[in-house]
Design a protein around this motif. Sequence first.
Motif, PDB file in Angstrom:
ATOM      1  N   MET A   1       0.839  -1.175   0.000  1.00  0.00           N
ATOM      2  CA  MET A   1       0.000   0.000   0.000  1.00  0.00           C
ATOM      3  C   MET A   1       0.883   1.237   0.000  1.00  0.00           C
ATOM      4  O   MET A   1       1.824   1.326   0.757  1.00  0.00           O
ATOM      5  CB  MET A   1      -0.913  -0.004   1.217  1.00  0.00           C
ATOM      6  N   PHE A   2       0.529   2.187  -0.845  1.00  0.00           N
ATOM      7  CA  PHE A   2       1.338   3.383  -0.969  1.00  0.00           C
ATOM      8  C   PHE A   2       0.449   4.599  -1.169  1.00  0.00           C
ATOM      9  O   PHE A   2      -0.740   4.472  -1.460  1.00  0.00           O
ATOM     10  CB  PHE A   2       2.317   3.247  -2.139  1.00  0.00           C
ATOM     11  N   ILE A   3       1.061   5.775  -0.997  1.00  0.00           N
ATOM     12  CA  ILE A   3       0.395   7.047  -1.277  1.00  0.00           C
ATOM     13  C   ILE A   3       1.308   7.866  -2.170  1.00  0.00           C
ATOM     14  O   ILE A   3       2.513   7.607  -2.250  1.00  0.00           O
ATOM     15  CB  ILE A   3       0.078   7.836   0.012  1.00  0.00           C
ATOM     16  N   THR A   4       0.742   8.851  -2.815  1.00  0.00           N
ATOM     17  CA  THR A   4       1.515   9.796  -3.612  1.00  0.00           C
ATOM     18  C   THR A   4       1.497  11.130  -2.881  1.00  0.00           C
ATOM     19  O   THR A   4       0.434  11.610  -2.489  1.00  0.00           O
ATOM     20  CB  THR A   4       0.888   9.967  -5.013  1.00  0.00           C
ATOM     21  N   VAL A   5       2.689  11.704  -2.686  1.00  0.00           N
ATOM     22  CA  VAL A   5       2.804  13.007  -2.022  1.00  0.00           C
ATOM     23  C   VAL A   5       3.274  14.017  -3.055  1.00  0.00           C
ATOM     24  O   VAL A   5       4.326  13.848  -3.682  1.00  0.00           O
ATOM     25  CB  VAL A   5       3.782  12.944  -0.828  1.00  0.00           C
ATOM     26  N   LEU A   6       2.472  15.071  -3.241  1.00  0.00           N
ATOM     27  CA  LEU A   6       2.805  16.157  -4.153  1.00  0.00           C
ATOM     28  C   LEU A   6       3.559  17.235  -3.383  1.00  0.00           C
ATOM     29  O   LEU A   6       3.153  17.621  -2.278  1.00  0.00           O
ATOM     30  CB  LEU A   6       1.526  16.747  -4.752  1.00  0.00           C
ATOM     31  N   HIS A   7       4.653  17.739  -3.993  1.00  0.00           N
ATOM     32  CA  HIS A   7       5.469  18.753  -3.314  1.00  0.00           C
ATOM     33  C   HIS A   7       6.282  19.516  -4.352  1.00  0.00           C
ATOM     34  O   HIS A   7       6.354  19.120  -5.517  1.00  0.00           O
ATOM     35  CB  HIS A   7       6.392  18.100  -2.276  1.00  0.00           C
ATOM     36  N   GLY A   8       6.900  20.609  -3.910  1.00  0.00           N
ATOM     37  CA  GLY A   8       7.771  21.387  -4.795  1.00  0.00           C
ATOM     38  C   GLY A   8       7.046  21.897  -6.022  1.00  0.00           C
ATOM     39  O   GLY A   8       5.852  22.176  -5.995  1.00  0.00           O
ATOM     40  N   GLU A   9       7.785  22.014  -7.130  1.00  0.00           N
ATOM     41  CA  GLU A   9       7.204  22.467  -8.391  1.00  0.00           C
ATOM     42  C   GLU A   9       6.814  21.256  -9.225  1.00  0.00           C
ATOM     43  O   GLU A   9       7.639  20.697  -9.941  1.00  0.00           O
ATOM     44  CB  GLU A   9       8.196  23.343  -9.151  1.00  0.00           C
ATOM     45  N   HIS A  10       5.581  20.835  -9.092  1.00  0.00           N
ATOM     46  CA  HIS A  10       5.014  19.703  -9.840  1.00  0.00           C
ATOM     47  C   HIS A  10       5.773  18.405  -9.602  1.00  0.00           C
ATOM     48  O   HIS A  10       5.893  17.577 -10.503  1.00  0.00           O
ATOM     49  CB  HIS A  10       4.964  20.009 -11.344  1.00  0.00           C
ATOM     50  N   LYS A  11       6.294  18.186  -8.398  1.00  0.00           N
ATOM     51  CA  LYS A  11       6.994  16.944  -8.069  1.00  0.00           C
ATOM     52  C   LYS A  11       6.056  16.033  -7.292  1.00  0.00           C
ATOM     53  O   LYS A  11       5.150  16.495  -6.599  1.00  0.00           O
ATOM     54  CB  LYS A  11       8.229  17.229  -7.209  1.00  0.00           C
ATOM     55  N   GLU A  12       6.312  14.721  -7.384  1.00  0.00           N
ATOM     56  CA  GLU A  12       5.545  13.754  -6.614  1.00  0.00           C
ATOM     57  C   GLU A  12       6.432  12.557  -6.289  1.00  0.00           C
ATOM     58  O   GLU A  12       7.328  12.201  -7.045  1.00  0.00           O
ATOM     59  CB  GLU A  12       4.287  13.317  -7.351  1.00  0.00           C
ATOM     60  N   ASP A  13       6.185  11.984  -5.123  1.00  0.00           N
ATOM     61  CA  ASP A  13       6.918  10.807  -4.669  1.00  0.00           C
ATOM     62  C   ASP A  13       5.940   9.814  -4.060  1.00  0.00           C
ATOM     63  O   ASP A  13       4.914  10.207  -3.496  1.00  0.00           O
ATOM     64  CB  ASP A  13       7.969  11.185  -3.607  1.00  0.00           C
ATOM     65  N   LEU A  14       6.293   8.534  -4.165  1.00  0.00           N
ATOM     66  CA  LEU A  14       5.489   7.464  -3.576  1.00  0.00           C
ATOM     67  C   LEU A  14       6.055   7.092  -2.214  1.00  0.00           C
ATOM     68  O   LEU A  14       7.270   7.042  -2.030  1.00  0.00           O
ATOM     69  CB  LEU A  14       5.496   6.224  -4.476  1.00  0.00           C
ATOM     70  N   PHE A  15       5.142   6.778  -1.269  1.00  0.00           N
ATOM     71  CA  PHE A  15       5.555   6.379   0.076  1.00  0.00           C
ATOM     72  C   PHE A  15       4.709   5.208   0.549  1.00  0.00           C
ATOM     73  O   PHE A  15       3.500   5.170   0.307  1.00  0.00           O
ATOM     74  CB  PHE A  15       5.398   7.543   1.069  1.00  0.00           C
ATOM     75  N   ASN A  16       5.352   4.276   1.220  1.00  0.00           N
ATOM     76  CA  ASN A  16       4.674   3.126   1.809  1.00  0.00           C
ATOM     77  C   ASN A  16       4.016   3.582   3.102  1.00  0.00           C
ATOM     78  O   ASN A  16       4.644   4.243   3.933  1.00  0.00           O
ATOM     79  CB  ASN A  16       5.708   2.031   2.092  1.00  0.00           C
ATOM     80  N   ILE A  17       2.743   3.212   3.308  1.00  0.00           N
ATOM     81  CA  ILE A  17       2.041   3.642   4.520  1.00  0.00           C
ATOM     82  C   ILE A  17       1.921   2.529   5.561  1.00  0.00           C
ATOM     83  O   ILE A  17       1.208   2.687   6.542  1.00  0.00           O
ATOM     84  CB  ILE A  17       0.650   4.231   4.193  1.00  0.00           C
TER      85      ILE A  17
END
Length: 160
Positions: A1-17
């Motif tokens: 299970m993961f989420i997408t975190v939006l940050h910075g200038e149109h950046k996104e990263d996946l994280f395990n929850i």
Amino acid sequence: MFITVLHGEHKEDLFNIHCKVQILLDGIKHRCGCEDEEEIELADVSGQVKNLLQNKHLSAAELLGERETYVLLGVTTNGERPSEGGFVPLLIDENIINSKFLAKLATSQEQKSPSPRMKSRRSHKKSTLDIPAAGGLRTHSPHGSRTRTPIASPKQSRKL
């Protein structure tokens, strides 16, 4: 299970929850390059704050939905506690950070209540019933635990 975190200038990263909230927040700080932020928080794309800082001891999977997208927020403190401050989006994207998002974020700051997802989980928890010792029951534990065994009456013993 993961989420997408939006940050910075149109950046996104996946994280395990599948971890504690504190570990998730530390990982987000490190990977998104916001170690200079004292505290961070997440909001969904509509602006609803997830109140992770108030639930650091819980599993992130209890508070966040799998495969959902969240916006990274910085926490500005007006006092000693982060809950007394406000939130600043750490995302530069006019399509998401708009007046509607900021208005919802402002109302989330004022309410400081658990997210609807957390409320629904709390209402589905099973309650426990603590029944005090009554006639016909005897505690067999030397430490006074609540384990009780019924005492059979003489008539019931003959039937067995």
